[in-house]
Structures are given as structure tokens and as C-alpha cells.
Design a protein around this motif. Structure first.
Motif, PDB file in Angstrom:
ATOM      1  N   LEU A 136       0.748  -1.027   0.106  1.00  8.21           N
ATOM      2  CA  LEU A 136      -0.015   0.228   0.076  1.00  8.21           C
ATOM      3  C   LEU A 136       0.840   1.201   0.121  1.00  8.21           C
ATOM      4  CD1 LEU A 136      -2.585  -1.146   2.789  1.00  8.21           C
ATOM      5  CD2 LEU A 136      -2.770  -1.334   0.058  1.00  8.21           C
ATOM      6  N   ARG A 137       0.597   2.338  -0.811  1.00  4.19           N
ATOM      7  CA  ARG A 137       1.306   3.259  -0.863  1.00  4.19           C
ATOM      8  C   ARG A 137       1.363   4.483  -0.023  1.00  4.19           C
ATOM      9  NH1 ARG A 137      -2.079   3.990  -3.933  1.00  4.19           N
ATOM     10  NH2 ARG A 137      -2.519   1.987  -4.501  1.00  4.19           N
ATOM     11  N   THR A 138       0.234   4.668   0.879  1.00  7.20           N
ATOM     12  CA  THR A 138       0.105   5.816   1.696  1.00  7.20           C
ATOM     13  C   THR A 138       0.335   5.202   3.332  1.00  7.20           C
ATOM     14  OG1 THR A 138      -2.246   5.755   1.995  1.00  7.20           O
ATOM     15  CG2 THR A 138      -1.234   6.962   0.247  1.00  7.20           C
TER      16      THR A 138
ATOM     17  N   ARG B 169       5.193  -3.941 -10.410  1.00 10.15           N
ATOM     18  CA  ARG B 169       4.129  -4.028  -9.296  1.00 10.15           C
ATOM     19  C   ARG B 169       4.803  -5.133  -7.987  1.00 10.15           C
ATOM     20  NH1 ARG B 169      -1.686  -4.849 -11.115  1.00 10.15           N
ATOM     21  NH2 ARG B 169      -0.651  -6.937 -11.694  1.00 10.15           N
ATOM     22  N   GLU B 170       5.668  -5.700  -8.564  1.00  8.91           N
ATOM     23  CA  GLU B 170       6.221  -6.983  -7.559  1.00  8.91           C
ATOM     24  C   GLU B 170       7.278  -6.332  -6.549  1.00  8.91           C
ATOM     25  OE1 GLU B 170       7.676 -10.695  -8.635  1.00  8.91           O
ATOM     26  OE2 GLU B 170       9.240 -10.728  -7.052  1.00  8.91           O
ATOM     27  N   LEU B 171       7.878  -4.974  -7.280  1.00  5.02           N
ATOM     28  CA  LEU B 171       8.669  -4.159  -6.424  1.00  5.02           C
ATOM     29  C   LEU B 171       8.010  -3.248  -5.774  1.00  5.02           C
ATOM     30  CD1 LEU B 171      11.766  -4.411  -8.798  1.00  5.02           C
ATOM     31  CD2 LEU B 171      11.393  -5.742  -7.041  1.00  5.02           C
ATOM     32  N   GLY B 172       6.844  -3.249  -5.733  1.00  3.59           N
ATOM     33  CA  GLY B 172       5.882  -1.886  -5.216  1.00  3.59           C
ATOM     34  C   GLY B 172       6.453  -0.569  -5.735  1.00  3.59           C
ATOM     35  N   LEU B 173       6.662  -0.706  -7.127  1.00  4.42           N
ATOM     36  CA  LEU B 173       6.746   0.586  -7.810  1.00  4.42           C
ATOM     37  C   LEU B 173       6.088   0.658  -8.942  1.00  4.42           C
ATOM     38  CD1 LEU B 173      10.802  -0.108  -8.095  1.00  4.42           C
ATOM     39  CD2 LEU B 173       9.631   1.522  -6.374  1.00  4.42           C
ATOM     40  N   THR B 174       5.894   1.775  -9.557  1.00  5.09           N
ATOM     41  CA  THR B 174       5.296   1.913 -10.847  1.00  5.09           C
ATOM     42  C   THR B 174       6.185   1.723 -12.232  1.00  5.09           C
ATOM     43  OG1 THR B 174       5.793   4.621 -10.959  1.00  5.09           O
ATOM     44  CG2 THR B 174       3.757   3.805  -9.960  1.00  5.09           C
ATOM     45  N   GLN B 175       5.467   1.335 -13.015  1.00 11.84           N
ATOM     46  CA  GLN B 175       6.344   0.980 -14.336  1.00 11.84           C
ATOM     47  C   GLN B 175       7.295   2.364 -14.581  1.00 11.84           C
ATOM     48  OE1 GLN B 175       3.924   0.825 -17.908  1.00 11.84           O
ATOM     49  NE2 GLN B 175       1.918   1.373 -16.746  1.00 11.84           N
ATOM     50  N   GLU B 176       6.738   3.233 -14.648  1.00 10.79           N
ATOM     51  CA  GLU B 176       7.764   4.492 -15.030  1.00 10.79           C
ATOM     52  C   GLU B 176       8.942   4.660 -14.080  1.00 10.79           C
ATOM     53  OE1 GLU B 176       4.555   4.553 -14.185  1.00 10.79           O
ATOM     54  OE2 GLU B 176       3.341   5.976 -15.512  1.00 10.79           O
ATOM     55  N   SER B 177       8.723   4.509 -12.513  1.00  4.79           N
ATOM     56  CA  SER B 177       9.932   4.553 -11.758  1.00  4.79           C
ATOM     57  C   SER B 177      10.720   3.320 -12.063  1.00  4.79           C
ATOM     58  CB  SER B 177       9.322   4.317 -10.323  1.00  4.79           C
ATOM     59  OG  SER B 177       8.485   5.460 -10.159  1.00  4.79           O
ATOM     60  N   LEU B 178      10.472   2.438 -12.302  1.00  5.77           N
ATOM     61  CA  LEU B 178      11.249   1.181 -12.543  1.00  5.77           C
ATOM     62  C   LEU B 178      12.035   1.277 -13.927  1.00  5.77           C
ATOM     63  CD1 LEU B 178      12.340  -1.524 -11.909  1.00  5.77           C
ATOM     64  CD2 LEU B 178      10.305  -2.633 -12.943  1.00  5.77           C
ATOM     65  N   TYR B 179      11.300   1.666 -15.004  1.00  6.50           N
ATOM     66  CA  TYR B 179      12.077   2.221 -16.263  1.00  6.50           C
ATOM     67  C   TYR B 179      13.247   3.252 -15.819  1.00  6.50           C
ATOM     68  CZ  TYR B 179       7.989   0.119 -18.649  1.00  6.50           C
ATOM     69  OH  TYR B 179       7.217  -0.461 -18.962  1.00  6.50           O
ATOM     70  N   ARG B 180      12.736   4.034 -15.150  1.00 10.33           N
ATOM     71  CA  ARG B 180      13.918   5.302 -15.100  1.00 10.33           C
ATOM     72  C   ARG B 180      14.941   4.597 -14.236  1.00 10.33           C
ATOM     73  NH1 ARG B 180      10.218   9.830 -16.475  1.00 10.33           N
ATOM     74  NH2 ARG B 180       8.473   9.019 -15.096  1.00 10.33           N
ATOM     75  N   THR B 181      14.604   3.824 -13.183  1.00 14.50           N
ATOM     76  CA  THR B 181      15.490   3.477 -12.326  1.00 14.50           C
ATOM     77  C   THR B 181      16.491   2.508 -12.859  1.00 14.50           C
ATOM     78  OG1 THR B 181      14.120   3.429 -10.115  1.00 14.50           O
ATOM     79  CG2 THR B 181      16.105   1.998 -10.101  1.00 14.50           C
TER      80      THR B 181
END
Lengths: 202, 202
Positions: A136-138, B169-181
DNA sequence: CGTCGCATTGATATCGCTCAAATCCGGTGG
DNA sequence: CCACCGGATTTGAGCGATATCAATGCGACG
């Protein structure tokens, strides 16, 4: 992990008790270290023990907290080495149960084997619940989730076993964020805080 | 969950195979729903199945992904109801193993009981590793952790089983964040990306 | 009475999320 | 063969939530 604790942990069979050896620990004492041979499973008589790992910058990550009646290192029974550190969070006494007799008991006592599998399954469900929480994010969603899954009674009451600081880390938050979040939720009338207690209002 | 998959899952005992019934699923098909009676445990022959829950705003949280050879719903064997939804991520075939014969086998076959406990323990360790991962604060730390714990070989290589979106999602991130990372880590020379593969450089 | 750890609040920085848009790709149908 | 489509991928801009740093109060304990 609060109500994760097996409430009425199955009593140790006599055959197992015969092998259990008491271990007295002081707060902060190391029970075992990651990487050492997994020679025993433990059970908390009194006090509390944390299973933890360390991030690259040395910060602690609490994988599990075992309280009165809880086993710990059960998942290491079929591993060769412990995969995390075990540190006493408070002074207390543990039962140390050597792996070999326990394995033997698993082979010979079907009822115990079933209880053991149930124990592991319970742990797995509890850990997945925590996983869901961290997804969960928040901060407020995590608090809500904690009460929903671990709370007891109609108001989903939670008893805090330590400082809020520890709860914050279990929720993957800093203490400050948690304080602010609880304060805001209380101000919104969603939450109620008492002495070492959290519950829903409404 | 990649290498979480039991690599050489213990072969099903004949006694169990006799009770297993094949189930053919299409992608997206519901295997069971949360809250329904936990009547069976499953094993993936081909395809993949996700165990998931839903947040308050309906977003999916993947608790586990079972692939070829993996059991799923093992933790529900001693529960009365399923505690999450199971949805086929891809078309495939499953073995459906009714709970009752499985429980009987656990009582009567010590070797199987031990293998079952080992299975649950492995799951528990894998889930705790994921928990540890989600406790890390930055995206790059989570990626590093994924490679360290699940990667194989000296470069900690990871094979991606689906789109990066799913990994995110498995990492608890958004796709965008993961791409950038991933892009940043690759630019820093820490990481290397290949066809459906991630590994460390250096 | 001093100290230490927890609780609490404030100010600021930072990271990831959200919304948006462009590109690429495989598959599909005209 | 080509136009089209949907999904995945990638990049951009701005915002918001949490982390971080800092300071204060408070209670327990020596």
C-alpha cells in the motif's frame, strides 16, 4: 507481529519437551547470527525475539517478532544455515529445540507433523498480510490495513507491544510519518488512540 | 516470483496423483475467490497463476505468482476459506488436489509430511525476502535486492517472466519509476539489460 | 538532577507517483 | 503489402507524500 502470534500455540509434545533446553537471554542479546549452521528451532517462553536483516547502509529490517508462545526459526528447520539474525528484543527465556529430534518427531508423529505444517501455513499467511500492507502506498492505508487484518473486536483494536517507533518500522515508515498520520487520522475521527492501543472510531 | 519457484518440486506421490484432477484455465480465468471454502490445493502444470488481493480503491496486489511445478493455496490447507483470489495469468493446466486426501496423506505418509513442511518453509523464506525488499526505501535498492536474493550465477542474473510492468508491481513501484531506475543503473554501469534478462555488471 | 530514549512538531529536500505523450512492436484485417 | 490497433515501453513535467534534519517536551531511571 501482534496477533500474528499463535494465540494458543499447540502445546509441545512431551517427546519434544524432553529435548528442549532453556536459554536465558538479556535484552539485545544475540540468539543466532545469519550464516551460522541452523542447529535448532526456538520457542519464546517469556520476552520477545526479533528476526532481522540489515540493509546495505546497516539499517535494521525486522522480518518477524516472536512473542510468548511463538516459535521462531521454524523456517530454518530444513535449511542448512540461518538466513537472518535473531536478537532478543527484551530479556526472557527461550526453549531451544535441536533440529534433529524435531525432524525425527516430524517423521514419527503424524499429528505433530500436521500441527507443524499448520504453524508454517499460519506464518505464511501472516507474512503475506504484511507484504500486502507494505504494498500500500500511503501511510494511512497501511495503518488501516494493520487494524483490519490484525485488530480484534468490532473496532479492530490493536495493542502496541513496544514504542511507536517499532510499529513505524514494521509499517515501513519513519516514526515522524507515523505520528503525523495517526494524528491526522485521529483528527479526522477515523482513529482513536489510547494507552498502547489503536482502534477505529465509527 | 522467479526462483521462488520450487526448482525441483518434489514429485507428487502416487497416492496424491490419484486424487489430482486436471483443470484447464484460460488467461484471466478465476481459479477461486477469496472467501469461498478452501476445498483444494493446486499445482501448476503449465501456465501461471497469481494470488492477489485488492486495495480499497480496487488496485491489485500480487501476493504470489505460481509457475510451472509450483503449488499454490498450500497455506489454505488448514484454513476454512481462501484468503485471496487466484487468477490465471496465462492459459494453462493445473492439478487440483482436494484438501481431504491431502490431509490424510499428511497424517499417514511421514516423508510426504516432511516434504510438505519443507515446501511451506521455502515459501515462508521467499515471502520474507520479498518483505525485506519492500522495506527498502529506494527503487534502486529494491532492484539490487531482487538480483541479490533471486539472481543466479556470479552476475545475479534474473529472467523476466512477464512485462516490466509486472516486475514493477512486484517491487512495489510504478512502471515509470522502474524504467527510470533501470535506465539510471544501466547508465551508472551497475546493471545490464538483455532480452528478458537483468544482471549486474562489474 | 542529569541523561537517555521516546514522543511530538516544524521546515525542507527528495523520491516516486500521477498525468501526458511519443515510440515501438506484434498481430490483424483490408 | 500496408494501415491500423492495442499493449508495452520510454521519456517529460509537476506534484505530493514521505524522508530527513532539527528542536523541544517529557518521563523513567540512575
Amino acid at each position: 507481529m501482534g496477533p500474528t502470534s499463535t494465540p494458543s500455540a499447540s502445546p509441545l509434545p512431551d517427546a519434544l519437551l524432553a529435548h528442549a533446553r532453556p536459554v536465558v537471554v538479556r535484552a539485545g542479546e544475540v540468539v543466532f547470527r545469519r550464516g551460522t549452521a541452523a542447529a535448532a528451532v526456538y520457542r519464546v517462553r517469556t520476552g520477545a525475539v526479533r528476526l532481522l536483516r540489515h540493509g546495505r547502509d546497516g539499517e535494521e529490517i525486522v522480518l518477524h517478532e516472536a512473542r510468548r508462545g511463538d516459535f521462531f526459526a521454524e523456517a530454518s528447520l530444513d535449511a542448512t544455515r540461518y538466513h537472518c539474525d535473531a536478537i532478543a528484543a527484551a530479556a526472557g527465556e527461550l526453549d531451544r529445540i535441536p533440529a534433529e529430534p524435531l525432524r525425527r518427531l516430524l517423521r514419527t508423529d503424524p499429528d505433530f507433523a500436521r500441527a507443524w505444517a499448520a504453524l508454517l501455513a499460519r506464518q505464511l499467511r501472516a507474512t503475506r498480510a504484511r507484504l500486502e500492507r507494505l504494498s500500500l502506498r500511503t501511510a494511512s492505508e497501511r495503518v488501516r490495513h494493520l487494524l483490519s487484518t490484525d485488530g480484534v473486536g468490532p473496532a479492530c483494536e490493536i495493542r502496541l507491544h513496544g514504542p511507536l517507533k517499532d510499529l513505524a518500522r514494521e509499517l515501513g515508515l519513519t516514526q515522524e510519518s507515523l505520528y503525523r498520520t495517526l494524528a491526522r487520522m485521529a483528527a479526522e475521527g477515523v482513529l482513536e488512540r489510547g494507552e498502547g492501543v489503536l482502534r477505529f472510531r465509527r
